[in-house]
Design a protein around this motif. Sequence first.
Motif, short mmCIF file in Angstrom:
data_model
loop_
_atom_site.label_atom_id
_atom_site.label_comp_id
_atom_site.label_asym_id
_atom_site.label_seq_id
_atom_site.Cartn_x
_atom_site.Cartn_y
_atom_site.Cartn_z
N ARG A 588 0.83 -1.20 0.00
CA ARG A 588 0.00 0.00 0.00
C ARG A 588 0.87 1.26 0.00
O ARG A 588 0.57 2.24 -0.70
CB ARG A 588 -0.92 0.00 1.22
CG ARG A 588 -1.89 1.18 1.26
CD ARG A 588 -2.71 1.14 2.54
NE ARG A 588 -3.48 -0.10 2.63
CZ ARG A 588 -4.65 -0.30 2.03
NH1 ARG A 588 -5.18 0.67 1.30
NH2 ARG A 588 -5.29 -1.43 2.17
N GLU A 658 -7.88 6.30 -2.37
CA GLU A 658 -7.92 4.98 -1.75
C GLU A 658 -8.56 3.96 -2.69
O GLU A 658 -8.13 2.80 -2.75
CB GLU A 658 -8.70 5.04 -0.43
CG GLU A 658 -7.91 5.63 0.71
CD GLU A 658 -6.67 4.81 1.02
OE1 GLU A 658 -6.76 3.56 1.03
OE2 GLU A 658 -5.62 5.42 1.26
N LYS A 659 -9.56 4.38 -3.43
CA LYS A 659 -10.20 3.48 -4.39
C LYS A 659 -9.21 3.06 -5.46
O LYS A 659 -9.14 1.89 -5.85
CB LYS A 659 -11.41 4.17 -5.01
CG LYS A 659 -12.15 3.31 -6.03
CD LYS A 659 -13.32 4.04 -6.64
CE LYS A 659 -14.03 3.17 -7.69
NZ LYS A 659 -15.16 3.91 -8.34
N LYS A 662 -6.63 0.63 -4.04
CA LYS A 662 -7.22 -0.71 -3.88
C LYS A 662 -7.32 -1.42 -5.23
O LYS A 662 -7.03 -2.62 -5.33
CB LYS A 662 -8.59 -0.59 -3.23
CG LYS A 662 -9.25 -1.93 -2.94
CD LYS A 662 -10.59 -1.74 -2.24
CE LYS A 662 -11.25 -3.09 -1.96
NZ LYS A 662 -12.57 -2.93 -1.29
N GLU A 666 -5.40 -4.99 -6.23
CA GLU A 666 -6.09 -6.17 -6.76
C GLU A 666 -5.53 -6.55 -8.13
O GLU A 666 -5.38 -7.74 -8.43
CB GLU A 666 -7.59 -5.90 -6.84
CG GLU A 666 -8.26 -5.75 -5.48
CD GLU A 666 -9.73 -5.35 -5.60
OE1 GLU A 666 -10.16 -5.05 -6.74
OE2 GLU A 666 -10.43 -5.34 -4.57
#
Length: 759
Positions: A588, A658-659, A662, A666
């Motif tokens: 992250r 943040e989206k 993420k 993935e």
Amino acid sequence: MSAPSPAASAQPLRSALKNDNDGEGSKTPPLSALAKAVHIAEPEPSSHDEASVKKQFPAGIGRRLSGRPPVSTTPSRSSTLSQTPSVEVTSEQELTASPAPIEEPQNTGVASYHRHRIDRVSEKLVAQVAEWLHREKTKKESRKTRKHLSRRKSPSETPEASRPRADSLESESSEVSLDRLQRIIDDSMSALGLKSVPHLGPRLGKKHRKRSSRSLKGAASSDTEFFDGDVLVPSCDASLDNSKTMSYTGGKAGADDNASISSRREEKEKQAWIVFKNEIIRLAHTLRLKGWRRVPLDSGEQISVERLSGALTNAVYVVSPPPESALLPAEGKKTPGKVLLRIYGPQVEHLIDRENELSVLRRLARKKIGPRLLGTFLNGRFEQYLNAAALTSQSMREPDTSRQIAKRMRELHDGVELLDEEKDLGPSVWRNWDKWLAQVEKTVLFLDRQYHDRLNDLARTSSDNWKKRGYVCGVQWPVFKELVRKYRKFLDDQYGDPKKIREKLVFAHNDTQYGNILRVRPDDQKSPLLQPANEHKQLVVIDFEYAGANIPGLEFANHFSEWTYDYHDARYPHACDTSKYPTIDQQRRFIRAYVDHRPRFPYIDSGKSTPATTPTGGVVGSIPTAGSTSSIVDFMLDARVPAGGWKEEERKREEATEKRVKELMEETKLWRTANSAQWVAWGIVQAKIPGLKIAPNGEEDDVTPTEEEETEDDADAFDYLGYTQSRAYFFLGDCVQLGLIKLEELPEETRGRVKLVEF
């Protein structure tokens, strides 16, 4: 007294023109002849009254501080010379013409000052003409050399072709003019009391260098140069054999040459290094590396060649020139500097498209990304040497360094635009797989038969150690190949439409292991690279052999997978240690730094954004502007406050960031399996397999290994088959997690070795 009229001022010049046919017997001062040759009129003398009037004008700051009399506003020789941008010689007659002599002014103070000014300007004029004459002679010599070489390469000339050409007569006339101009310069220097040509002012020198760098004629130089938008790099059809110089010691200059040789092996190694270094010098001469022609041939003992670590596909050396005392004398020639020598490894013709790699390097050179390309040969190339050191497996994991790598990765992805044809071909990870598949299949089937038939239960060499752990791909080849096919279909189903994958493609490096990331050490302590905002620009990525179109998530997966390797481990440099794979927080942190970094590039080339690159301390890279906001509204104090206030706006931005983080995490996990499949194939192609020969028809020819192949065991050689097997366990672990195969369906000896990474 009024100033003389233009007609009166021109009278001496007319007198000079009238005497054009006086010949070389004229007794006028040689400096006057020089001024006539360059189309400059002699000044008209000034009277005492005129000088008095001039003194009433206020002097500039410079004159007041120096205490010198003000300069005349009347056109004079000094003012004319200072405004003359270049020197031009037009005809042979003008070289010998003699203008009227200079009359001395009545006022001795003003006359002394003017004589001082004239002497200074005359020296500058001599320097300019001498510099121009030197350039003309150099050009003439280079033209003669090229004509001589072209005549040698051309077939035997016919009697008609051997007749003197018209331009030969013009060349002889031009040469006579240059010789006469040289005599005038010599006479003028004698009259001025000069023993050598005065130093040329920096302005003209800088202007000349800038002009010569733009006008690229003839062969390319050894530095990356551009011509009509293309990068020109010298190349030759030669090869370097480094098979006996792969060690990390032995290439130093003469310091160790007198050391005692304790064994026959050391003596052979020393001689091999000397031969290797002599070949490097010959190749540097052939490619015309700047300054390296001053290094004498067969002086290999005096240069230093040090092998660097970090590259698996290549052997990389730093080549240092001998000391100045050992160089050939050459006035005005550049002193050779260190260069980076890269020699391609064995088996790479099946792996790397060198033409495509050089094309990529040319594109990067246009953006000034990475080191310059100096010259290429059949199995390698010379590159610019950077005062830098490669990262280590530990330093790459440091939080600050990890963020800096992420920023540089973002600049590469955004700064180099993909071509439409590259996007149409899809992700390069699958193009590599498809390109290597035929060779991989032949090799793995051969190895599977060796393992299945148990012909070598006991490993005879270190290259057979993989047999103790099962199949080289963890499963038999048909099973592995089918898993790759099922995984590719799984990926296509995830996106639904191939166009969606095409839209996500970026220009990716695809091999961001620590050995390919250098940290530059600026020599200048005031370098902009030392500023906190530019600290990430100290990192330079090298080795673009596998660069091409890929999904950002695959680039991240490749980088994170490299965390699990230490290619300098004393015992297991080939092993994949998944316990070192970055944690969720570490991933992250990296991806967040990538998303937050918004490099700003000035708009060039039809509105496309490209990186603004400037060399700084030997490093070049894009320079983002300050701030990370994307709208000018954010800088306007009177802008309308958004609904909900600024806090609400910041909250929305944070949610969007943040989206995106993420999504990329993935995507990274989704494409990690593809990355492992590619490097499994890479390890197979790189491996040297005793007893495996490829027949002319493309089929493998299973032959009995020779005695030399069976006993050959290089303890320092990288275990490519061990690397392949370790990567295959990583691939199989991801396939199990994706549901493409069950753990119990794997061979018994493989189940306990499968590498499962939950994040």
